[in-house]
Structures are given as C-alpha cells and as structure tokens.
Write an enzyme that holds these catalytic residues in place. Structure first.
Site, PDB file in Angstrom:
ATOM      1  N   ARG A   1     -22.274  52.074   3.944  1.00  0.00           N
ATOM      2  CA  ARG A   1     -22.034  52.930   5.118  1.00  0.00           C
ATOM      3  C   ARG A   1     -22.832  52.508   6.348  1.00  0.00           C
ATOM      4  NH1 ARG A   1     -22.309  56.822   1.103  1.00  0.00           N
ATOM      5  NH2 ARG A   1     -20.243  57.443   0.394  1.00  0.00           N
TER       6      ARG A   1
ATOM      7  N   LYS B   1     -18.341  46.027  19.286  1.00  0.00           N
ATOM      8  CA  LYS B   1     -17.042  46.050  18.597  1.00  0.00           C
ATOM      9  C   LYS B   1     -17.057  45.036  17.458  1.00  0.00           C
ATOM     10  CE  LYS B   1     -14.020  46.310  22.463  1.00  0.00           C
ATOM     11  NZ  LYS B   1     -12.650  45.953  22.874  1.00  0.00           N
TER      12      LYS B   1
ATOM     13  N   GLU C   1     -14.557  33.122  30.439  1.00  0.00           N
ATOM     14  CA  GLU C   1     -15.039  34.518  30.461  1.00  0.00           C
ATOM     15  C   GLU C   1     -16.172  34.669  31.492  1.00  0.00           C
ATOM     16  OE1 GLU C   1     -13.335  36.755  28.758  1.00  0.00           O
ATOM     17  OE2 GLU C   1     -12.419  35.665  27.085  1.00  0.00           O
TER      18      GLU C   1
ATOM     19  N   LYS D   1     -21.351  42.674  31.547  1.00  0.00           N
ATOM     20  CA  LYS D   1     -20.627  43.310  30.437  1.00  0.00           C
ATOM     21  C   LYS D   1     -21.367  44.562  29.970  1.00  0.00           C
ATOM     22  CE  LYS D   1     -18.205  43.093  26.124  1.00  0.00           C
ATOM     23  NZ  LYS D   1     -17.630  42.396  24.987  1.00  0.00           N
TER      24      LYS D   1
ATOM     25  N   GLU E   1     -14.078  52.542  25.508  1.00  0.00           N
ATOM     26  CA  GLU E   1     -12.905  51.911  26.084  1.00  0.00           C
ATOM     27  C   GLU E   1     -11.839  52.916  26.513  1.00  0.00           C
ATOM     28  OE1 GLU E   1     -11.477  48.757  23.613  1.00  0.00           O
ATOM     29  OE2 GLU E   1     -10.830  47.604  25.339  1.00  0.00           O
TER      30      GLU E   1
ATOM     31  N   ARG F   1     -13.805  49.963  31.061  1.00  0.00           N
ATOM     32  CA  ARG F   1     -13.887  48.793  30.180  1.00  0.00           C
ATOM     33  C   ARG F   1     -12.623  47.938  30.266  1.00  0.00           C
ATOM     34  NH1 ARG F   1     -17.272  48.934  24.512  1.00  0.00           N
ATOM     35  NH2 ARG F   1     -16.901  46.796  23.843  1.00  0.00           N
TER      36      ARG F   1
ATOM     37  N   ASN G   1     -10.732  43.235  30.772  1.00  0.00           N
ATOM     38  CA  ASN G   1      -9.464  42.672  30.343  1.00  0.00           C
ATOM     39  C   ASN G   1      -8.739  41.949  31.472  1.00  0.00           C
ATOM     40  OD1 ASN G   1      -7.805  42.861  27.779  1.00  0.00           O
ATOM     41  ND2 ASN G   1      -9.192  44.602  27.633  1.00  0.00           N
TER      42      ASN G   1
ATOM     43  N   HIS H   1      -6.232  39.223  30.855  1.00  0.00           N
ATOM     44  CA  HIS H   1      -5.916  39.249  29.423  1.00  0.00           C
ATOM     45  C   HIS H   1      -4.514  39.771  29.108  1.00  0.00           C
ATOM     46  CE1 HIS H   1     -10.072  38.188  28.951  1.00  0.00           C
ATOM     47  NE2 HIS H   1     -10.021  38.249  27.630  1.00  0.00           N
TER      48      HIS H   1
ATOM     49  N   HIS I   1      -2.984  37.377  26.414  1.00  0.00           N
ATOM     50  CA  HIS I   1      -2.610  37.751  25.050  1.00  0.00           C
ATOM     51  C   HIS I   1      -1.141  37.451  24.790  1.00  0.00           C
ATOM     52  CE1 HIS I   1      -6.253  40.687  24.927  1.00  0.00           C
ATOM     53  NE2 HIS I   1      -6.556  39.538  24.355  1.00  0.00           N
TER      54      HIS I   1
ATOM     55  N   HIS J   1      -7.997  30.868  23.281  1.00  0.00           N
ATOM     56  CA  HIS J   1      -8.056  32.140  24.007  1.00  0.00           C
ATOM     57  C   HIS J   1      -8.565  31.945  25.445  1.00  0.00           C
ATOM     58  CE1 HIS J   1      -8.747  36.366  24.846  1.00  0.00           C
ATOM     59  NE2 HIS J   1     -10.008  36.089  25.113  1.00  0.00           N
TER      60      HIS J   1
HETATM   61  N1  LIG Z   1     -16.191  41.930  19.566  1.00  0.00           N
HETATM   62  C1  LIG Z   1     -15.847  41.648  20.804  1.00  0.00           C
HETATM   63  O1  LIG Z   1     -16.102  42.420  21.735  1.00  0.00           O
HETATM   64  C2  LIG Z   1     -15.148  40.352  21.093  1.00  0.00           C
HETATM   65  C3  LIG Z   1     -15.004  39.923  22.415  1.00  0.00           C
HETATM   66  C4  LIG Z   1     -14.398  38.697  22.637  1.00  0.00           C
HETATM   67  C5  LIG Z   1     -13.929  37.939  21.574  1.00  0.00           C
HETATM   68  N2  LIG Z   1     -14.085  38.397  20.299  1.00  0.00           N
HETATM   69  C6  LIG Z   1     -13.613  37.617  19.155  1.00  0.00           C
HETATM   70  O2  LIG Z   1     -14.295  36.378  19.142  1.00  0.00           O
HETATM   71  C7  LIG Z   1     -13.490  35.423  18.451  1.00  0.00           C
HETATM   72  C8  LIG Z   1     -13.540  34.119  19.202  1.00  0.00           C
HETATM   73  O3  LIG Z   1     -14.878  33.674  19.244  1.00  0.00           O
HETATM   74  P1  LIG Z   1     -15.233  32.133  19.432  1.00  0.00           P
HETATM   75  O4  LIG Z   1     -14.469  31.580  20.562  1.00  0.00           O
HETATM   76  O5  LIG Z   1     -16.694  32.037  19.435  1.00  0.00           O
HETATM   77  O6  LIG Z   1     -14.551  31.479  18.147  1.00  0.00           O
HETATM   78  P2  LIG Z   1     -15.148  30.949  16.766  1.00  0.00           P
HETATM   79  O7  LIG Z   1     -16.128  31.883  16.214  1.00  0.00           O
HETATM   80  O8  LIG Z   1     -13.962  30.621  15.941  1.00  0.00           O
HETATM   81  O9  LIG Z   1     -15.883  29.602  17.190  1.00  0.00           O
HETATM   82  C9  LIG Z   1     -15.121  28.549  17.747  1.00  0.00           C
HETATM   83  C10 LIG Z   1     -15.360  27.247  17.005  1.00  0.00           C
HETATM   84  O10 LIG Z   1     -16.668  26.767  17.292  1.00  0.00           O
HETATM   85  C11 LIG Z   1     -17.338  26.401  16.088  1.00  0.00           C
HETATM   86  N3  LIG Z   1     -18.771  26.555  16.357  1.00  0.00           N
HETATM   87  C12 LIG Z   1     -19.462  27.714  16.479  1.00  0.00           C
HETATM   88  N4  LIG Z   1     -20.714  27.474  16.868  1.00  0.00           N
HETATM   89  C13 LIG Z   1     -20.841  26.137  17.009  1.00  0.00           C
HETATM   90  C14 LIG Z   1     -21.896  25.281  17.427  1.00  0.00           C
HETATM   91  N5  LIG Z   1     -23.089  25.766  17.826  1.00  0.00           N
HETATM   92  N6  LIG Z   1     -21.668  23.953  17.443  1.00  0.00           N
HETATM   93  C15 LIG Z   1     -20.441  23.462  17.087  1.00  0.00           C
HETATM   94  N7  LIG Z   1     -19.407  24.210  16.707  1.00  0.00           N
HETATM   95  C16 LIG Z   1     -19.606  25.550  16.677  1.00  0.00           C
HETATM   96  C17 LIG Z   1     -16.742  27.294  15.041  1.00  0.00           C
HETATM   97  O11 LIG Z   1     -16.845  26.719  13.761  1.00  0.00           O
HETATM   98  C18 LIG Z   1     -15.282  27.384  15.499  1.00  0.00           C
HETATM   99  O12 LIG Z   1     -14.573  26.266  15.010  1.00  0.00           O
HETATM  100  C19 LIG Z   1     -12.110  36.028  18.338  1.00  0.00           C
HETATM  101  O13 LIG Z   1     -11.879  36.413  17.011  1.00  0.00           O
HETATM  102  C20 LIG Z   1     -12.163  37.255  19.240  1.00  0.00           C
HETATM  103  O14 LIG Z   1     -11.339  38.299  18.782  1.00  0.00           O
HETATM  104  C21 LIG Z   1     -14.686  39.588  20.050  1.00  0.00           C
HETATM  105 ZN   LIG Z   2     -11.329  37.223  26.300  1.00  0.00          ZN
END
Ligand SMILES: NC(=O)c1ccc[n+]([C@@H]2O[C@H](COP(=O)([O-])OP(=O)(O)OC[C@H]3O[C@@H](n4cnc5c(N)ncnc54)[C@H](O)[C@@H]3O)[C@@H](O)[C@H]2O)c1
Ligand SMILES: [Zn+2]
Length: 369
Positions: free
Chosen positions: A121, A143, A185, A227, A237, A241, A245, A248, A252, A264
C-alpha cells in the site's frame, strides 16, 4: 548546484540537480530518506553501470540493498513487468519500511513509481532519472503508472517521491535522438512560461547538444521550477496543468498515427510548431510566434513539420481522442506569445475546428504532401 523544493502531498520533496550528485546519493539517503532496505529498480541499459555502482555504494555503507532490472523501452511499461518487479521485491524481503529507487528514464520512473505506490500500500520512493526527459518532466509531479492494450498510462497512481536526484553527468551516454527528445520538453517549458528561458535555450543550443553538464544543469533546474509551479497550482490535473500539454494534442495523435515509431519528443516538437501556427491563424497568438518557435526547435535540431504524407484526416480523428477533448471536439493549448500561454477566459485550452487546423497547417506550408 540547484535544489528545487516541490510542494506535494503528503510532504514536499527536493529535486537535487548537480553534476556528480549520483556519487553523493548514498550519504544523502542516510540523511534524508533513511530506510530499512533499498530496492533499486533499473532499466537494463543502466543497471550494469550506474546500477551496479549505486548498489555497491549503498552496500558499502552497510545498507541492505537489492538491484532489479526491467527490459528497456516503452513495451516494458506494463502490468506484467509491474507484477514481475513486485514479486521480486516480495522475494527479496523488502518491508513496508523499505525504499524503492527508480534508476532510468521515464519508463523506469513510471514503472518503479507504480511498484512503490502499490507495494504494501505504498513505500518510500526516490527518483534517479537518467534521461533528460525524465529529469525535466517525468520525475517531477508524482504521476506513476503503466500502459495497457487500450492505451498509454491508463493504469496508475499519484505517488510523490521523497527525493529526486538528477546528475547531468549521466546524460553523457544518452543517444542523440533521446537527448533531443528531452530538449523538446525544455523548449515547451520556455514556450509556455518564460521567454528568457526560451531565448537562453536557443543561445545555449550547441552546449546543450554537446551535453555540457553546466548548461544541462541550468536547463534542468529552470524546467523543474516551471513544472513544479504548475503542478503545485493544479496537482490533480483539473486546470492549469493542461498547459504542460502544449504541443501534445497533435503529438499524441501523430505518435498513434505512426504506431509509436516516432519518438515522443520529436512528435512534441512537431506538435508545438503546429500549435503555434494554429494559434496565429486563430488570431490568439501574436504574429511571429510560429516563426520564433520554429527557429528555436530548429536550433536544437528538432523537426517542425509533419512527416511528408501524413494523412491529415487520420491525424485529426486521432486528435479527437485526446484527454483534453470535450464532447468530441478537440482542444488545444495555444500561446499568447513565446513565453506566455494564452488564457481563454477561465480556461486553459481552446476549441479549434478541424477546418481551422487544416488551414493553419496548409498556409504557406509543405506539410500536406
Ligand atoms: N510521469 C510523468 O509525469 C511523465 C511525464 C512525461 C513522460 N512520462 C513517461 O516517460 C516515458 C518516456 O521516458 P524516456 O524518454 O526517458 O524513455 P525511456 O525511459 O524509455 O528512456 C529512453 C531510452 O534511453 C535509455 N537510457 C536511459 N538512460 C540512459 C543513459 N543514461 N544512457 C544511455 N541510455 C539511457 C533507455 O534504455 C531507453 O532506451 C514514457 O513512458 C512517458 O509516458 C511520464
Ligand atoms: Zn511530453
């Protein structure tokens, strides 16, 4: 060194940004997030390097610590991975006085955060983002969640971390497209909230693209401030918030239309450039907004045009599925000018007809192949 306090329930947390921070993390955890044991959940790409180092450093301080990995990539952000990680933590004996450490990009943060939110939990959670996108966006705001067959991020929970530790040095190994996706971003934060920051991002483009830790640290800190301020104003949200977006709605739709083959951040760059043109066309944005945004994105080597041959009908249909849509009508975050989001009375989004979007995209453009 920057420390940005983020207000959150049940308690505020710090985002700590410093080149070399990762090496200092075990000492900081002792001080601020003391726990009976630590479970590091890491992306497999960073587990062998950064993960092994962090585990050894915690073990050297006499902390019980385990390291658990998940396959890298969005395909791994599932309930199945959540279940496998949860089972691994249960087998390791982590108790409710334990702490989960997410070490990886946004995929790891969302996944490990959801594990931490649901494990017994809810247990303490620390974010150690290793991509620029995770540092400026995913790791802040609380999130967490996973994807399902029906769509992205459809199952999850709000679970604030106790600490976020962002070390720009770890970005050295990031592939170029992944770095640039994070810079999209960064441009977004400047575009919606701070013209000076947007200008500084353009001025520092070469240093950011070269991964200079000081330049990256400055950008991460400013993005986190922006942010954090927006999230604090609207934690669940319901209003402001939505401004995070910006770009986006079409991003999307484009990601969906391209079956998630387009990164993305690249989709967001194209979506922001399009939204700037839509805003100008609608008379909401000051003239020159679209040109200035397109120039900023180009300076960071990001795309500004829809891929040739993008079927606009399918794109606009997909945009109607956006969470901001109301009564089947697509809504867009628009700029007043670069650095300032436009208000629509009490609202943060504008309804724009498909015809107007089409006109804006077609006006003097080569989008529509
Ligand atoms: N929670 C939120 O508010 C929020 C906001 C924006 C995005 N997201 C989520 O984030 C995700 C995208 O995140 P991302 O772009 O970081 O993708 P990711 O976590 O898939 O990382 C991208 C790539 O980089 C590699 N990688 C990570 N760190 C590395 C490093 N230091 N050196 C070399 N390679 C490395 C990973 O293995 C992966 O292949 C999505 O799932 C999205 O929904 C969440
Ligand atoms: Zn984004």
């Amino acid at each position: 060194v920057s420390t940005i306090p983020v207000p959150a329930a049940p308690a505020a947390y710090d985002v700590w940004i410093e080149p070399g921070a990762l090496a200092e993390l075990p000492a900081r955890l002792d001080r601020d997030v003391a726990a009976a044991g630590y479970a590091i959940i890491a992306d497999e790409r960073v587990a062998g390097t950064l993960g092994a180092k962090l585990r050894a450093a915690l073990a050297a301080r006499g902390r019980p610590v385990t390291l658990h990995t998940h396959p890298s990539g969005e395909q791994a952000k599932t309930r199945a991975t959540w279940a496998a990680l949860t089972d691994a933590l249960l087998a390791s004996g982590l108790g409710r006085d334990g702490c989960v450490i997410a070490l990886g990009g946004g995929v790891t943060g969302d996944l490990a955060g959801f594990v931490a939110a649901t494990y017994m939990r809810g247990v303490a959670f620390v974010q150690v983002p290793t991509t620029l996108l995770a540092m400026v966006d995913a790791a802040v705001g609380g999130k967490t969640g996973v994807d399902t067959g029906a769509g992205k991020n459809l199952v999850g929970a709000f679970h604030a971390p106790r600490l976020v530790c962002s070390d720009p040095l770890v970005l050295r190994t990031l592939p170029d497209p992944v770095l640039r996706a994070g810079l999209a971003e960064v441009v977004k934060h400047g575009a919606i909230a701070d013209a000076g920051y947007l200008a500084a991002t353009v001025r520092d483009a070469a240093r950011l693209l070269a991964r200079e830790p000081e330049a990256l640290g400055t950008a991460i800190a400013r993005s986190v401030e922006i942010k954090a301020r927006v999230v604090a104003a609207d934690p669940r949200e319901r209003g402001e918030r939505a401004t995070l977006n910006f770009g986006h709605t079409l991003a999307h739709a484009l990601e969906r239309e391209q079956r998630f083959q387009l990164a993305h951040g690249y989709a967001v760059a194209i979506g922001m450039a399009a939204a700037a043109r839509i805003g100008e066309h609608a008379g909401v944005s000051e003239p020159g907004t679209a040109a200035s945004l397109a120039a900023a994105l180009a300076a960071l080597e990001l795309p500004t045009r829809l891929p040739r041959g993008t079927p606009l009908d399918a794109l606009l249909d997909a945009a109607r599925l956006d969470k901001k849509a109301r009564a089947g009508r697509t809504r867009y975050v628009l700029l007043h000018r670069p650095g300032a989001v436009a208000r629509n009375g009490a609202e943060w989004t504008f309804e724009v007809s498909d015809a107007a979007v089409r006109d804006a995209l077609a006006a003097g453009a080569d989008d529509v192949a």
